[in-house]
Motif scaffolding. Sequence first.
Motif, mmCIF file in Angstrom:
data_model
loop_
_atom_site.group_PDB
_atom_site.id
_atom_site.type_symbol
_atom_site.label_atom_id
_atom_site.label_comp_id
_atom_site.label_asym_id
_atom_site.label_seq_id
_atom_site.Cartn_x
_atom_site.Cartn_y
_atom_site.Cartn_z
ATOM 1 N N CYS A 29 0.840 -1.204 0.000
ATOM 2 C CA CYS A 29 0.000 0.000 0.000
ATOM 3 C C CYS A 29 0.875 1.254 0.000
ATOM 4 O O CYS A 29 0.597 2.215 -0.719
ATOM 5 N N ALA A 33 1.074 4.162 -3.056
ATOM 6 C CA ALA A 33 0.862 5.584 -2.764
ATOM 7 C C ALA A 33 2.113 6.402 -3.066
ATOM 8 O O ALA A 33 2.036 7.504 -3.616
ATOM 9 N N THR A 43 1.959 10.062 1.495
ATOM 10 C CA THR A 43 1.927 8.602 1.389
ATOM 11 C C THR A 43 1.386 7.980 2.671
ATOM 12 O O THR A 43 0.518 7.105 2.621
ATOM 13 N N CYS A 46 -2.325 8.532 2.960
ATOM 14 C CA CYS A 46 -3.087 7.650 2.076
ATOM 15 C C CYS A 46 -3.141 6.222 2.605
ATOM 16 O O CYS A 46 -4.168 5.564 2.491
ATOM 17 N N THR A 50 -6.400 4.251 3.599
ATOM 18 C CA THR A 50 -6.678 2.930 3.042
ATOM 19 C C THR A 50 -7.196 1.993 4.135
ATOM 20 O O THR A 50 -8.181 1.275 3.934
ATOM 21 N N ALA A 74 -5.974 1.848 -1.936
ATOM 22 C CA ALA A 74 -4.757 2.660 -1.810
ATOM 23 C C ALA A 74 -4.553 3.518 -3.060
ATOM 24 O O ALA A 74 -4.222 4.703 -2.969
ATOM 25 N N ARG A 75 -4.721 2.924 -4.217
ATOM 26 C CA ARG A 75 -4.548 3.670 -5.473
ATOM 27 C C ARG A 75 -5.570 4.790 -5.582
ATOM 28 O O ARG A 75 -5.237 5.927 -5.933
ATOM 29 N N GLN A 77 -7.161 6.340 -3.154
ATOM 30 C CA GLN A 77 -6.840 7.375 -2.171
ATOM 31 C C GLN A 77 -5.673 8.237 -2.652
ATOM 32 O O GLN A 77 -5.690 9.457 -2.495
ATOM 33 N N ALA A 78 -4.656 7.605 -3.229
ATOM 34 C CA ALA A 78 -3.489 8.347 -3.698
ATOM 35 C C ALA A 78 -3.838 9.247 -4.880
ATOM 36 O O ALA A 78 -3.374 10.393 -4.950
ATOM 37 N N LYS A 81 -5.694 12.243 -3.550
ATOM 38 C CA LYS A 81 -4.759 13.171 -2.902
ATOM 39 C C LYS A 81 -3.916 13.905 -3.944
ATOM 40 O O LYS A 81 -3.659 15.099 -3.816
#
Length: 92
Positions: A29, A33, A43, A46, A50, A74-75, A77-78, A81
């Motif tokens: 994860c 990020a 990071t 994120c 996650t 995770a992807r 969320q990143a 952001k």
Amino acid sequence: MDDEKIIELFWERSEQAISETADKYGGICRKIAWNILGNEEDTQECVNDTYLGDWNSIPPRRPGALRAYLCRIARNQAVKKYRLNMAAKRTC
């Protein structure tokens, strides 16, 4: 710990589920990020988001592949952001 046991911990609402998830999948994860954001603070935020997203979404759903499920969260969320950081008002 096995993925099915981790999912069961989420269904039981045990806080141990977060620590087991972090131990097993925290590295991937973080890497996802980091590759999108390239910033340690963002990071970490994120990765924490996650875990929160996982905590909030597993009881209604039971993912078939926990790793893929976490990587997708995770992807997303990143990317969210990254878009926030790169908004026109924030990059000038």
